[in-house]
Design a protein around this motif. Structure first.
Motif, short mmCIF file in Angstrom:
data_model
loop_
_atom_site.label_atom_id
_atom_site.label_comp_id
_atom_site.label_asym_id
_atom_site.label_seq_id
_atom_site.Cartn_x
_atom_site.Cartn_y
_atom_site.Cartn_z
N PRO A 103 13.42 3.88 -2.02
CA PRO A 103 14.42 3.33 -2.93
C PRO A 103 14.00 3.47 -4.39
O PRO A 103 12.90 3.93 -4.67
CB PRO A 103 14.49 1.86 -2.51
N ALA A 104 14.90 3.05 -5.28
CA ALA A 104 14.61 3.12 -6.72
C ALA A 104 15.16 1.87 -7.39
O ALA A 104 15.95 1.12 -6.79
CB ALA A 104 15.25 4.37 -7.32
N ASN A 105 14.77 1.65 -8.63
CA ASN A 105 15.29 0.50 -9.38
C ASN A 105 16.67 0.86 -9.94
O ASN A 105 17.12 2.00 -9.81
CB ASN A 105 14.30 0.05 -10.45
N PRO A 106 17.40 -0.08 -10.56
CA PRO A 106 18.76 0.21 -11.03
C PRO A 106 18.88 1.39 -11.98
O PRO A 106 19.95 1.99 -12.11
CB PRO A 106 19.19 -1.10 -11.72
N ARG A 107 17.81 1.74 -12.69
CA ARG A 107 17.85 2.89 -13.61
C ARG A 107 17.33 4.16 -12.96
O ARG A 107 17.15 5.18 -13.62
CB ARG A 107 17.04 2.59 -14.89
N GLY A 108 17.11 4.14 -11.66
CA GLY A 108 16.74 5.34 -10.93
C GLY A 108 15.26 5.67 -10.91
O GLY A 108 14.88 6.77 -10.50
N ILE A 109 14.40 4.76 -11.34
CA ILE A 109 12.95 5.00 -11.27
C ILE A 109 12.51 4.79 -9.83
O ILE A 109 12.71 3.71 -9.26
CB ILE A 109 12.18 4.05 -12.20
N PRO A 110 11.93 5.82 -9.20
CA PRO A 110 11.58 5.70 -7.77
C PRO A 110 10.46 4.69 -7.53
O PRO A 110 9.55 4.54 -8.33
CB PRO A 110 11.14 7.12 -7.39
N GLN A 111 10.59 4.00 -6.41
CA GLN A 111 9.55 3.04 -6.01
C GLN A 111 8.35 3.78 -5.42
O GLN A 111 8.50 4.75 -4.69
CB GLN A 111 10.13 2.07 -4.98
N ALA A 112 7.18 3.32 -5.75
CA ALA A 112 5.96 3.96 -5.25
C ALA A 112 5.78 3.67 -3.76
O ALA A 112 6.14 2.58 -3.30
CB ALA A 112 4.74 3.44 -6.02
N PRO A 113 5.26 4.64 -3.01
CA PRO A 113 5.01 4.39 -1.58
C PRO A 113 3.88 3.39 -1.41
O PRO A 113 2.85 3.49 -2.07
CB PRO A 113 4.61 5.78 -1.05
N PHE A 114 4.08 2.40 -0.53
CA PHE A 114 3.05 1.41 -0.26
C PHE A 114 2.21 1.90 0.91
O PHE A 114 2.72 2.10 2.01
CB PHE A 114 3.66 0.05 0.06
N VAL A 115 0.93 2.11 0.66
CA VAL A 115 0.04 2.63 1.70
C VAL A 115 -0.55 1.46 2.48
O VAL A 115 -1.53 0.84 2.07
CB VAL A 115 -1.09 3.49 1.08
N ASP A 116 0.10 1.17 3.60
CA ASP A 116 -0.40 0.10 4.47
C ASP A 116 -1.46 0.68 5.41
O ASP A 116 -2.54 0.12 5.56
CB ASP A 116 0.76 -0.50 5.26
N LYS A 117 -1.12 1.82 6.00
CA LYS A 117 -2.08 2.53 6.88
C LYS A 117 -2.36 3.89 6.26
O LYS A 117 -1.46 4.69 6.09
CB LYS A 117 -1.48 2.69 8.28
N VAL A 118 -3.61 4.12 5.93
CA VAL A 118 -4.00 5.40 5.32
C VAL A 118 -3.68 6.55 6.25
O VAL A 118 -3.31 7.65 5.81
CB VAL A 118 -5.50 5.38 4.96
N GLU A 119 -3.77 6.30 7.57
CA GLU A 119 -3.53 7.35 8.55
C GLU A 119 -2.10 7.89 8.50
O GLU A 119 -1.83 8.97 9.04
CB GLU A 119 -3.83 6.83 9.97
N ASP A 120 -1.18 7.13 7.88
CA ASP A 120 0.19 7.63 7.72
C ASP A 120 0.25 8.76 6.70
O ASP A 120 1.24 9.50 6.65
CB ASP A 120 1.12 6.50 7.27
N TYR A 121 -0.79 8.89 5.89
CA TYR A 121 -0.80 9.88 4.81
C TYR A 121 -1.88 10.94 4.98
O TYR A 121 -1.74 12.04 4.45
CB TYR A 121 -0.97 9.19 3.45
N VAL A 122 -2.97 10.59 5.65
CA VAL A 122 -4.03 11.57 5.89
C VAL A 122 -4.42 11.53 7.36
O VAL A 122 -4.54 10.46 7.96
CB VAL A 122 -5.27 11.29 5.01
N THR A 123 -4.60 12.69 7.94
CA THR A 123 -5.01 12.77 9.34
C THR A 123 -6.46 13.22 9.48
O THR A 123 -7.07 13.06 10.53
CB THR A 123 -4.11 13.76 10.11
#
Length: 204
Positions: free
Chosen positions: A17-37
């Motif tokens: 999602p983004a804020n009302p002016r279209g600035i994208p929300q940063a991805p929240f890294v809960d599990k590192v394995e979702d981003y690096v294998t």
């Protein structure tokens, strides 16, 4: 291929999602394995996260400059609006208004302003236009409201950007810590393997 898949996944998350002016929300890294294998994914993932931080910081700097500009401009708009309203109150009177006006930073001159139903307003870029007092008041009032709303939006966006920068800094730290743990595990496995080889050699 795995790394490419992670890039697509991260890009999709960055889009919404983004804020009302279209600035994208940063991805929240809960599990590192979702981003690096694997440890091979660490460097490109950290590089993407750092690029996101740099983009957020760039937007933050632009907004900070805009806030400064708005805070400089708004008192001038308010002052001009107050003057127009004062002239409107006096337009039906017969006596002129005695005042002083600025010629430069240290030089003022006296003037008598007769009642008037017309004012001249600087619009910027060396452009000045005449307006009936009622229209001038409406114009300045709308400009002041627009500037006030713009300032509020900028301040909200700055708060949002600071949160996203913090989120990404936490994400970088988590990926970095994950890499440190994996490196330690690999070293321990390597030492165990060396120990077993040494035992096998001594038994032989």
């Amino acid at each position: 291929m795995a790394t490419k898949g992670k890039e697509v996944e991260t890009a999709g998350r960055d889009a919404t999602p983004a804020n009302p002016r279209g600035i994208p929300q940063a991805p929240f890294v809960d599990k590192v394995e979702d981003y690096v294998t694997s440890r091979a994914d660490v460097e490109p993932t950290l590089r993407r996260f750092q690029e996101l931080i740099a983009k957020y910081q760039f937007m933050e700097q632009n907004l900070q400059r805009r806030v400064v500009g708005l805070k400089d401009k708004m008192p001038d708009i308010q002052k001009t609006l107050d003057t127009v309203r004062f002239l409107q109150m006096r337009k039906d009177e017969s006596d002129p208004i005695e005042t002083t006006f600025e010629l430069n930073e240290t030089l003022y001159a006296q003037a008598k302003i007769p009642p008037t139903d017309e004012v001249y307003i600087w619009l910027g870029a060396n452009v000045m236009l005449s307006y009936p007092i009622e229209e001038a008041e409406q114009l300045l009032d709308s400009k002041l409201k627009a500037a006030t709303q713009s300032l509020q939006n900028c301040e909200e966006d700055l708060d949002f950007l600071r949160e996203q920068i913090t989120t990404m800094e936490v994400a970088v730290a988590r990926v970095y810590n994950w890499d440190v743990v994996q490196k330690r595990k690999e070293k321990e496995e390597e030492e165990k393997t060396k120990g077993k080889k040494s035992e096998t050699a001594s038994d032989g």
